[in-house]
Design a protein around this motif. Sequence first.
Motif, PDB file in Angstrom:
ATOM      1  N   UNK A 120       0.841  -1.199   0.000  1.00 27.24           N
ATOM      2  CA  UNK A 120       0.000   0.000   0.000  1.00 27.24           C
ATOM      3  C   UNK A 120       0.877   1.249   0.000  1.00 27.24           C
ATOM      4  N   UNK A 121       0.661   2.151  -0.953  1.00 29.13           N
ATOM      5  CA  UNK A 121       1.414   3.422  -0.930  1.00 29.13           C
ATOM      6  C   UNK A 121       0.877   4.345   0.164  1.00 29.13           C
ATOM      7  N   UNK A 122       1.288   4.066   1.386  1.00 34.51           N
ATOM      8  CA  UNK A 122       0.749   4.816   2.525  1.00 34.51           C
ATOM      9  C   UNK A 122       1.242   6.254   2.456  1.00 34.51           C
ATOM     10  N   UNK A 123       0.342   7.223   2.631  1.00 31.46           N
ATOM     11  CA  UNK A 123       0.731   8.640   2.491  1.00 31.46           C
ATOM     12  C   UNK A 123       1.722   9.097   3.561  1.00 31.46           C
ATOM     13  N   UNK A 124       2.574  10.007   3.192  1.00 29.72           N
ATOM     14  CA  UNK A 124       3.477  10.656   4.152  1.00 29.72           C
ATOM     15  C   UNK A 124       2.669  11.734   4.862  1.00 29.72           C
ATOM     16  N   UNK A 125       1.876  11.311   5.821  1.00 34.84           N
ATOM     17  CA  UNK A 125       0.817  12.144   6.363  1.00 34.84           C
ATOM     18  C   UNK A 125       1.320  13.118   7.421  1.00 34.84           C
ATOM     19  N   UNK A 126       0.690  14.280   7.430  1.00 31.42           N
ATOM     20  CA  UNK A 126       0.963  15.303   8.436  1.00 31.42           C
ATOM     21  C   UNK A 126      -0.271  15.585   9.286  1.00 31.42           C
ATOM     22  N   UNK A 127      -1.446  15.450   8.677  1.00 30.32           N
ATOM     23  CA  UNK A 127      -2.707  15.631   9.390  1.00 30.32           C
ATOM     24  C   UNK A 127      -3.641  14.489   9.006  1.00 30.32           C
ATOM     25  N   UNK A 128      -4.688  14.285   9.796  1.00 27.10           N
ATOM     26  CA  UNK A 128      -5.603  13.185   9.529  1.00 27.10           C
ATOM     27  C   UNK A 128      -6.280  13.304   8.169  1.00 27.10           C
ATOM     28  N   UNK A 135      -9.597   3.007   4.158  1.00 21.93           N
ATOM     29  CA  UNK A 135     -10.489   2.298   5.086  1.00 21.93           C
ATOM     30  C   UNK A 135      -9.662   1.998   6.338  1.00 21.93           C
ATOM     31  N   UNK A 136     -10.015   2.655   7.437  1.00 17.29           N
ATOM     32  CA  UNK A 136      -9.205   2.616   8.655  1.00 17.29           C
ATOM     33  C   UNK A 136      -9.917   1.808   9.728  1.00 17.29           C
ATOM     34  N   UNK A 137      -9.245   0.792  10.257  1.00 14.41           N
ATOM     35  CA  UNK A 137      -9.799  -0.010  11.331  1.00 14.41           C
ATOM     36  C   UNK A 137      -9.405   0.541  12.697  1.00 14.41           C
ATOM     37  N   UNK A 138     -10.347   0.590  13.615  1.00 15.37           N
ATOM     38  CA  UNK A 138     -10.085   1.066  14.977  1.00 15.37           C
ATOM     39  C   UNK A 138     -10.906   0.220  15.948  1.00 15.37           C
ATOM     40  N   UNK A 139     -10.579   0.327  17.227  1.00 16.24           N
ATOM     41  CA  UNK A 139     -11.242  -0.498  18.242  1.00 16.24           C
ATOM     42  C   UNK A 139     -12.143   0.350  19.128  1.00 16.24           C
ATOM     43  N   UNK A 152     -14.370  10.318  12.901  1.00 11.79           N
ATOM     44  CA  UNK A 152     -15.306   9.196  12.800  1.00 11.79           C
ATOM     45  C   UNK A 152     -16.747   9.702  12.863  1.00 11.79           C
ATOM     46  N   UNK A 153     -17.014  10.608  13.790  1.00  8.45           N
ATOM     47  CA  UNK A 153     -18.379  11.104  13.976  1.00  8.45           C
ATOM     48  C   UNK A 153     -18.875  11.882  12.763  1.00  8.45           C
ATOM     49  N   UNK A 154     -18.016  12.744  12.215  1.00  9.62           N
ATOM     50  CA  UNK A 154     -18.470  13.552  11.080  1.00  9.62           C
ATOM     51  C   UNK A 154     -18.215  12.887   9.730  1.00  9.62           C
ATOM     52  N   UNK A 155     -17.680  11.658   9.777  1.00  9.24           N
ATOM     53  CA  UNK A 155     -17.453  10.840   8.582  1.00  9.24           C
ATOM     54  C   UNK A 155     -16.473  11.459   7.588  1.00  9.24           C
ATOM     55  N   UNK A 156     -15.622  12.340   8.081  1.00  7.07           N
ATOM     56  CA  UNK A 156     -14.590  12.887   7.190  1.00  7.07           C
ATOM     57  C   UNK A 156     -13.517  11.848   6.884  1.00  7.07           C
TER      58      UNK A 156
END
Length: 258
Positions: A120-128, A135-139, A152-156
């Motif tokens: 996966x070409x994962x982005x060189x991220x600075x902000x969410x 598709x992000x998995x969380x607990x 998550x709440x605002x579905x951004x």
Amino acid sequence: MHFSNKIFAFILFKVLLSVGLSTKADNTAILIATGEYPPWTSQQIKKNGFVNHVISEAFMRQGYKVDYIYLPWARSYADTESGKYAALSYWACTEKVQPTFYCSDYMHKEAYVFFHEKTLPFPNWESLSDLTGLRIGATRSYTYTKEFWNAYEDRSLNIIINNDDNISFNMLVRGRLDTIIVSSITGSMILNKQFPPEIIQNITFNDRPLVENTAHLLLPKKIKSSLELLKAFNTGLAEIKQDGTYDKYMNDLIMGKY
């Protein structure tokens, strides 16, 4: 002779008082709510995991015996907050918890990172916002950050909530998620325990952590004895950090002995 009797009586009183206090401390059992989150907490591994091992040892130094009840994380939080259990193992000391819980001194720090397949070409991220489209998995009920849960709440962000990290990892290797957010140590242990080498070698994690949280024992303010218990725990924790016991446990953690 009369004076000697007074001295003897005084000494006997002190001895009996000392024995009584000792017996009370030695017999004080406390029930702590916790959940499955290896290697930090788990009923399936050595000493209930690193965090619970630290907690048990710290309390034992102060004359307390700890028992654990394993529950889903959301329930363990709610039930302890209501005063059903003596403490909660374990949580980040966030603004959300502080109105209803006392936070202990911190037991360790952990970095939450994004695991993903190497292809996966994962982005060189600075902000969410840089993770938009993944598709992000969380607990469920994990702390993460306020911004993460807002996304998550605002579905951004496309965040899929699961009941535990194991489910998220299974979805990742099956291609149903692009990335999952997990503690780096926990994630590595899950991979090594549950998946074959040919899958493990295809998984990595991004070096930039979402957050580095400190881990605390939470004690409900609803229970009057919580401040006394908090003081005892912090004293015991300081003792095991000072005498090298904590470092031994941490080394065992790094070596995969939990």
